[in-house]
Write a protein that holds these residues in place. Structure first.
Motif, PDB file in Angstrom:
ATOM      1  N   LEU A   1      12.840  -2.947  -2.869  1.00  0.00           N
ATOM      2  CA  LEU A   1      12.163  -1.932  -2.219  1.00  0.00           C
ATOM      3  C   LEU A   1      11.425  -0.924  -3.263  1.00  0.00           C
ATOM      4  CD1 LEU A   1      14.107  -1.220   1.065  1.00  0.00           C
ATOM      5  CD2 LEU A   1      11.985  -2.665   0.707  1.00  0.00           C
ATOM      6  N   GLY A   2      12.304  -0.361  -4.248  1.00  0.00           N
ATOM      7  CA  GLY A   2      11.827   0.511  -5.009  1.00  0.00           C
ATOM      8  C   GLY A   2      12.772   1.514  -5.704  1.00  0.00           C
ATOM      9  N   ARG A   3      12.482   2.364  -6.433  1.00  0.00           N
ATOM     10  CA  ARG A   3      13.487   3.360  -7.227  1.00  0.00           C
ATOM     11  C   ARG A   3      13.557   4.706  -6.136  1.00  0.00           C
ATOM     12  NH1 ARG A   3      10.302   1.392 -11.576  1.00  0.00           N
ATOM     13  NH2 ARG A   3      11.449   0.193 -13.192  1.00  0.00           N
ATOM     14  N   THR A   4      14.631   5.237  -6.293  1.00  0.00           N
ATOM     15  CA  THR A   4      14.996   6.389  -5.608  1.00  0.00           C
ATOM     16  C   THR A   4      13.939   7.642  -6.084  1.00  0.00           C
ATOM     17  OG1 THR A   4      16.654   7.058  -7.094  1.00  0.00           O
ATOM     18  CG2 THR A   4      17.237   5.839  -4.999  1.00  0.00           C
ATOM     19  N   ARG A   5      13.787   7.565  -7.285  1.00  0.00           N
ATOM     20  CA  ARG A   5      12.908   8.667  -8.091  1.00  0.00           C
ATOM     21  C   ARG A   5      11.545   8.615  -7.608  1.00  0.00           C
ATOM     22  NH1 ARG A   5      10.026   6.855 -12.893  1.00  0.00           N
ATOM     23  NH2 ARG A   5      11.089   5.100 -13.534  1.00  0.00           N
ATOM     24  N   ASP A   6      10.942   7.486  -7.242  1.00  0.00           N
ATOM     25  CA  ASP A   6       9.773   7.224  -6.578  1.00  0.00           C
ATOM     26  C   ASP A   6       9.599   7.984  -5.176  1.00  0.00           C
ATOM     27  OD1 ASP A   6       8.945   5.928  -8.912  1.00  0.00           O
ATOM     28  OD2 ASP A   6       9.299   4.065  -7.849  1.00  0.00           O
ATOM     29  N   GLY A   7      10.710   8.010  -4.312  1.00  0.00           N
ATOM     30  CA  GLY A   7      10.877   8.810  -3.469  1.00  0.00           C
ATOM     31  C   GLY A   7      10.209   8.056  -2.217  1.00  0.00           C
ATOM     32  N   VAL A   8       9.337   7.123  -2.216  1.00  0.00           N
ATOM     33  CA  VAL A   8       8.736   6.333  -1.141  1.00  0.00           C
ATOM     34  C   VAL A   8       8.694   4.973  -1.448  1.00  0.00           C
ATOM     35  CG1 VAL A   8       7.178   8.220  -0.651  1.00  0.00           C
ATOM     36  CG2 VAL A   8       6.473   6.561  -2.379  1.00  0.00           C
ATOM     37  N   PHE A   9       8.357   4.105  -0.515  1.00  0.00           N
ATOM     38  CA  PHE A   9       8.333   2.548  -0.726  1.00  0.00           C
ATOM     39  C   PHE A   9       7.354   1.794   0.159  1.00  0.00           C
ATOM     40  CE2 PHE A   9      11.796   3.028   2.220  1.00  0.00           C
ATOM     41  CZ  PHE A   9      11.641   2.466   3.206  1.00  0.00           C
ATOM     42  N   ASP A  10       6.669   0.672  -0.242  1.00  0.00           N
ATOM     43  CA  ASP A  10       5.813  -0.126   0.630  1.00  0.00           C
ATOM     44  C   ASP A  10       5.946  -1.308   0.239  1.00  0.00           C
ATOM     45  OD1 ASP A  10       3.713  -0.988   2.362  1.00  0.00           O
ATOM     46  OD2 ASP A  10       2.113   0.446   1.393  1.00  0.00           O
ATOM     47  N   ARG A  11       6.537  -2.197   0.944  1.00  0.00           N
ATOM     48  CA  ARG A  11       6.875  -3.586   0.828  1.00  0.00           C
ATOM     49  C   ARG A  11       6.628  -4.618   2.004  1.00  0.00           C
ATOM     50  NH1 ARG A  11       7.018  -5.326  -4.536  1.00  0.00           N
ATOM     51  NH2 ARG A  11       8.634  -4.104  -5.767  1.00  0.00           N
ATOM     52  N   ARG A  12       5.995  -5.789   1.697  1.00  0.00           N
ATOM     53  CA  ARG A  12       5.871  -6.799   2.816  1.00  0.00           C
ATOM     54  C   ARG A  12       7.279  -7.734   2.539  1.00  0.00           C
ATOM     55  NH1 ARG A  12       2.718  -8.187   6.771  1.00  0.00           N
ATOM     56  NH2 ARG A  12       1.365  -6.545   6.025  1.00  0.00           N
TER      57      ARG A  12
END
Length: 680
Positions: free
Chosen positions: A545-556
């Motif tokens: 889904l992503g990294r915590t430091r990015d703060g946001v995620f966007d996945r299908r």
């Protein structure tokens, strides 16, 4: 679209439900997709045909979640509970704050132990003799002595046999004294691992004496009631396997045995199984990679064996490999391999490579051995089925198995593999996908350990398979948002069997987006305080889904049920240091979800060092009982043990790094079990 808030703090608190250490208790836990102690993404598709799911720029579906390798002993916490419920009497299995169940599961009892103020250590001293005499030899003939806790795997290296008097610092406990030989000693026993003394209690109160007995074993091996050939190109290795420790001791090669006779030095009074292992096989020796030829062979005090002649009985395999009753001709573009798997040793042995023709001059061990048979594709251009590991339950020939060597011989005369051909189109959310190099994925079928690529999203399905029933799975190769980023997603409600080979399938997906928080607040933005979030399930699927430091995620993703995993990238206290833990179980994804919040539960753990001073160095770890994940929290020289962790149930593990007076040399001592939560 709708908003969904996942507040995951405290999600682990209900994992273990216990009602006291002295009464009855029930253990309930849900199977997780993570492998205990595995610091790589368990959904990796490496080693299979086609894409490994590495994706395009910015895609991290392979998800290496840490570089540490857990090398500790095989303790009770190394396996998940596999969704079982175990109800037992606490008085029997839960005498203190933690306990091992019979299936190897570690549990915390209610009211876990207080943090150990001072962990006592004791000096253990042993005197070692060989045949009741001090051992004197050159430096090339020696053996090592260990203390081993067989229940936990904890071990302490005491020293070498030549030293005579051995000593080491150890935690209190009950240990076996174990001897381990170097390669090919001249005077000492060859045993790779043997128990010399069971149940040594530490502190001992005295200095026990341990004697190593050694005898010259004179044995004989026969091959189909004759001495085996003395030919280097037709040779096998003979091992004695200790029934107590499982240790394998090499005693000789058949090609070096005059009239089948061998001589070796072993510890008497023990029970062994005798195994054969092919080394260089041509025509007479069996091809088995590991097979038991004798069980429960005793080494007597005079060096004789309870089975004077160790018999290798073989069965030849002759015949052609047939695909749907047609011979698979030798060639390079459609190749298949046939393996047998020993039901006792679980060793796998290739018995046929179709590029070299059928079964010719292949011998397998009889000796009451039983086998399962597997097909593996070598290469295919549409003729050979594309299965990577299909178990052959050939009902008209062998039945369900396992099979004796005689049954295997009968079937090899005309080993015909039933086939199915499947074809169909693929849609994504009911729409065909146009050719797009930035959005590509494969369709697979899976049955147990077997899998096979059957097509691609744009090209559709077209494959030949071993006739069986299969689940259907999707994995992406690359995706810029047009395809889900799953690495092995089961398409629910879709299956293949021999009666329904045509398959038009739809991949139903959902768009997920939202934010990450850690402990309910915005995560650190630093690369030095960072973790990764995955969706995974028991089938082996994984979605980064992503990294915590990015703060946001966007996945299908493919719709279905998932667990949410957290894995540290780097921690300086702002994110948990856990390498792989579930922070949410049973997340159901059935449609698009926006504004989702995934919170990583966290707490700052700090406690006193339970072992101070000493001349050596030892390290302390918290091992999560459910997931096998380990976090190093400090060393013997520290003022405090501290780390940021995900709340849960943990063992406190100690491992020595370097010896010294007052510092225990244990390599995996469990010092207690603790429920660590926000009120710790």
């Amino acid at each position: 679209m709708f908003s969904l808030d996942l507040n995951l703090r405290g999600a682990l608190a209900a994992a273990l439900t216990l009602t006291g250490c002295s009464g009855d208790f029930t253990l309930s836990a849900t199977d997780s997709a993570s492998g205990a102690g595995n610091t790589e993404d368990p959904a990796s598709t490496s080693g299979t045909s086609g894409s490994t799911g590495t994706g395009g720029p910015g895609d991290e579906s392979t998800g290496e979640v840490g570089t540490s390798t857990i090398t500790g002993p095989a303790s009770a916490s190394d396996t998940a509970t596999n969704g079982t419920t175990d109800t037992s009497t606490g008085a029997d299995v839960c005498p203190g704050a933690w306990a091992n169940l019979e299936d190897g599961t570690m549990i915390c009892c209610e009211g876990s132990a207080a943090w150990p103020g001072v962990a006592e250590t004791h000096l253990v001293t042993l005197t070692v003799t060989v045949d009741d005499e001090p051992f004197v030899s050159d430096n090339y003939d020696d053996g090592e002595i260990f203390l081993v806790d067989r229940k936990s795997g904890d071990r302490i290296a005491l020293g070498s046999v030549q030293e005579g008097t051995l000593s080491a610092e150890a935690f209190a406990g009950v240990y076996d004294v174990v001897y381990e030989a170097p390669a090919f000693p001249k005077l000492l026993p060859r045993n790779s691992s043997a128990v010399l003394l069971e149940g040594l209690t530490v502190p001992t109160g005295d200095s026990p004496a341990v004697n190593i007995r050694v005898v010259d074993v004179n044995g004989e091996v026969s091959l189909d009631n004759k001495p085996p050939p003395m030919k280097g190109y037709d040779s096998g290795r003979i091992y004695f396997v200790d029934r107590e420790t499982g240790a394998r001791t090499f005693v000789g090669r058949t090609s070096e045995m005059v009239d089948g006779k061998f001589k070796s030095r072993l510890i008497p009074g023990k029970m062994y199984d005798v195994h054969y292992e092919a080394e260089s096989v041509q025509t007479q020796l069996p091809i088995n990679s590991d097979a038991r030829i004798e069980a429960d062979v005793a080494v007597n005090d005079d060096g004789s064996l309870s089975s004077p002649i160790l018999k290798i009985n073989t069965v030849p395999l002759e015949g052609d490999l047939l695909l749907a009753d047609e011979v698979l001709a030798p060639g390079t573009y459609n190749r298949a391999n046939i393996y047998i798997e020993d039901e006792y040793t679980h060793a796998r042995t290739k018995v046929l490579d179709s590029s070299k023709g059928g079964f010719k001059g292949v011998r397998v061990i009889d000796n009451a051995a039983e086998y399962r048979v597997f097909y593996e594709v070598g290469e295919t251009q549409g003729v050979a089925p594309s299965n990577e590991w299909a178990r052959l339950d050939i009902k008209g020939i062998l039945g369900e198995g396992p099979f004796t060597a005689a049954e295997l011989k009968s079937a090899a005369g005309s080993l015909s593999i039933p086939l199915i051909t499947i074809a169909g189109a693929v849609t994504v959310d009911m729409a065909p996908l146009n050719p797009d190099p930035n959005n590509q994925g494969e369709l697979l079928v899976v049955h147990g350990d077997d899998r096979a690529v059957i097509g691609a999203v744009q090209a559709g399905i077209n494959a030949r398979l071993v006739a069986d029933s299969y689940g259907v799975f999707f994995r992406h190769d690359v995706s810029d948002g047009g395809l889900p980023v799953n690495t092995l997603a089961e398409l629910l409600g879709v299956s293949i069997d021999a009666d329904a080979p045509d398959l038009n399938l739809n991949i139903k997906t959902a768009a997920l987006s939202g934010t990450f928080t850690v402990g309910g607040v915005t995560p650190p933005g630093s690369i030095y305080d960072d973790g990764r979030i995955f969706l995974r399930n028991a089938a082996g699927d994984s979605v980064f889904l992503g990294r915590t430091r990015d703060g946001v995620f966007d996945r299908r993703v493919v719709v279905g049920d998932y667990d949410v995993h957290y894995a540290v990238e780097s921690s300086q206290g702002g994110v948990p240091a856990n390498h792989d833990v579930i922070i949410k179980e049973g997340l159901k994804i059935g449609g698009d979800v926006a504004d989702m919040t995934i919170d990583v539960p966290t707490l700052a753990f700090a406690e006193n060092v339970p072992l101070k001073g000493g001349g050596g160095v030892g390290h302390f770890f918290l091992r999560n009982i459910r997931f096998g994940d380990e976090v190093q929290i400090g060393s013997t020289g520290d003022e405090k043990l501290a780390a940021t962790i995900v709340p849960g149930d943990y063992e406190l593990i100690y491992r020595a790094e370097s010896p010294g007076a007052g510092t225990p040399e244990n390599q995996g001592r469990n010092l207690g079990c603790f429920h660590i939560d926000g009120e710790w």
